[in-house]
Design an enzyme around this catalytic site. Structure first.
Site, PDB file in Angstrom:
ATOM      1  N   ALA A 118       3.417  -0.507  -1.399  1.00 41.16           N
ATOM      2  CA  ALA A 118       4.192  -0.873  -0.208  1.00 41.16           C
ATOM      3  C   ALA A 118       5.036  -2.095  -0.563  1.00 41.16           C
ATOM      4  CB  ALA A 118       3.255  -1.198   0.944  1.00 41.16           C
ATOM      5  N   LYS A 119       6.303  -2.035  -0.244  1.00 40.62           N
ATOM      6  CA  LYS A 119       7.163  -3.204  -0.495  1.00 40.62           C
ATOM      7  C   LYS A 119       7.047  -4.084   0.747  1.00 40.62           C
ATOM      8  CE  LYS A 119      11.861  -4.345  -2.037  1.00 40.62           C
ATOM      9  NZ  LYS A 119      11.555  -5.229  -3.162  1.00 40.62           N
TER      10      LYS A 119
END
Ligand SMILES: Cc1ncc(COP(=O)(O)O)c(C=O)c1O
Length: 325
Positions: free
Chosen positions: A158-159
């Site tokens: 996940a960014k």
């Protein structure tokens, strides 16, 4: 890099002036890092402005949001349109694109569920992240004493804004010690990635990069470089890489939307290969720049053209049909 302080920012569907694009100090994201975001680029190509792999960036944004249980009423096409509309509203030819989804203002506490999911799209002009000279000369990097987050702590795929607290520590330490960039190991002590870039090594003609399981962000540039390198006939292997392989590599380079393809000339003051951009790095870097700049044919459909007045895409198709996949 400084902000221009002008232009329009997309906030929850409305274009607002840069100076008015503010949020409340009690917004959840400020206290608990509850944001997920993207970083993409739009390039000024001979055929008009084009976003590189916009669909892939939007897809990753949606996946980051899903991991953090955030939903927002825009689908892939809606996000694409919002990005393109914002670029057009700012009349930009080339820019960095930063869509962000974040938990906004309602109450404060660890539980984000009662805070709204808000969204914004910011744009600014951003040149070579590690310096123009670095694209040719390479950068000096160091293994960080900070590791990347362990699996099942913060999701590396996940960014998320929260992950960048770790990136910030890696970057600040590297700069304080006189290096351009830090390279983090994962919790097992094998190579992970830079503070904001993925990493590749070349040894005996084969290209290696750490796999998703090494606590890396699944970079879109990484994916593009793997594809382009294979197109060029190179063998590319995703495998767990011991730290020492970096020191004895023939070539090494960082890749990312910001860093693009930047050679690494030293690690921990040990010279990598000849201490210059290596020949395979150069070939891949050239192909990468030719594709993003619309000079090479867009055979993978990675460019989304921004302005409707265009006639033909680089591949010869009508541009409206040339969409990133
Ligand atoms: C930690 C980290 N790894 C890798 C990357 C490269 O990802 P991408 O190529 O999608 O920009 C980035 C850039 O966003 C990053 O922040």
């Amino acid at each position: 890099m400084g902000f221009p302080g002008t232009g329009k920012i997309w906030m929850n569907g409305k274009l607002v002036e840069w100076k008015d694009a503010t949020i409340h100090i009690a917004s959840h994201v400020i206290h608990y890092g509850s944001g997920v975001f993207e970083g993409a680029r739009c390039y000024d190509t001979p055929n008009g402005s084009a976003c590189f792999r916009l669909d892939a960036h939007v897809r990753r944004l949606e996946h980051s949001a899903k991991i953090y249980r955030m939903s927002y009423p825009l689908d892939l096409a809606g996000w694409n349109d919002a990005v393109l509309e914002t670029i057009r509203a700012n009349n930009l030819k080339a820019c960095y694109i930063r869509p962000i989804l974040y938990r906004g203002y309602n109450e404060l506490g660890v539980n984000p569920n009662n805070c709204p999911v808000d969204a914004a799209i910011l744009l600014w002009e951003w040149g070579a992240y590690l310096g123009k000279e670095a694209l040719e000369q390479g950068v000096d990097a160091a293994i960080s004493s900070w590791s990347r987050m362990a699996p099942n702590t913060f999701p590396a795929m996940a960014k998320s804004s929260a992950n960048y607290a770790n990136s910030g520590l890696i970057k600040m330490q590297a700069l304080a010690d006189g290096y351009s960039e830090g390279i983090a190991l994962d919790v097992n002590g094998t190579i992970s990635e830079g503070s904001g870039q993925n990493l590749f090594i070349v040894r005996d003609g084969t290209i290696f990069t750490p796999p998703l399981g090494s606590s890396i962000l699944g970079g879109i540039t990484r994916d593009s470089v793997i594809t382009l390198a294979r197109d060029l006939g190179y063998a590319v292997t995703e495998s767990i890489l011991p730290r020492e392989l970096l020191y004895i590599a023939d070539e090494a380079f960082f890749v990312g939307t910001a860093a693009e393809v930047t050679p690494i000339r030293t690690v921990d003051k040990i010279t990598i290969g000849t201490g210059r951009r290596g020949p395979i790095t150069e070939v891949i870097q050239k192909r990468f720049f030719d594709v993003i700049n619309g000079v090479a044919p867009d055979i993978h459909g990675w460019l989304t053209y921004v302005y409707p007045d265009h006639k033909r895409g680089a591949s010869g198709e009508p541009r409206a049909a040339v969409h990133a996949r």
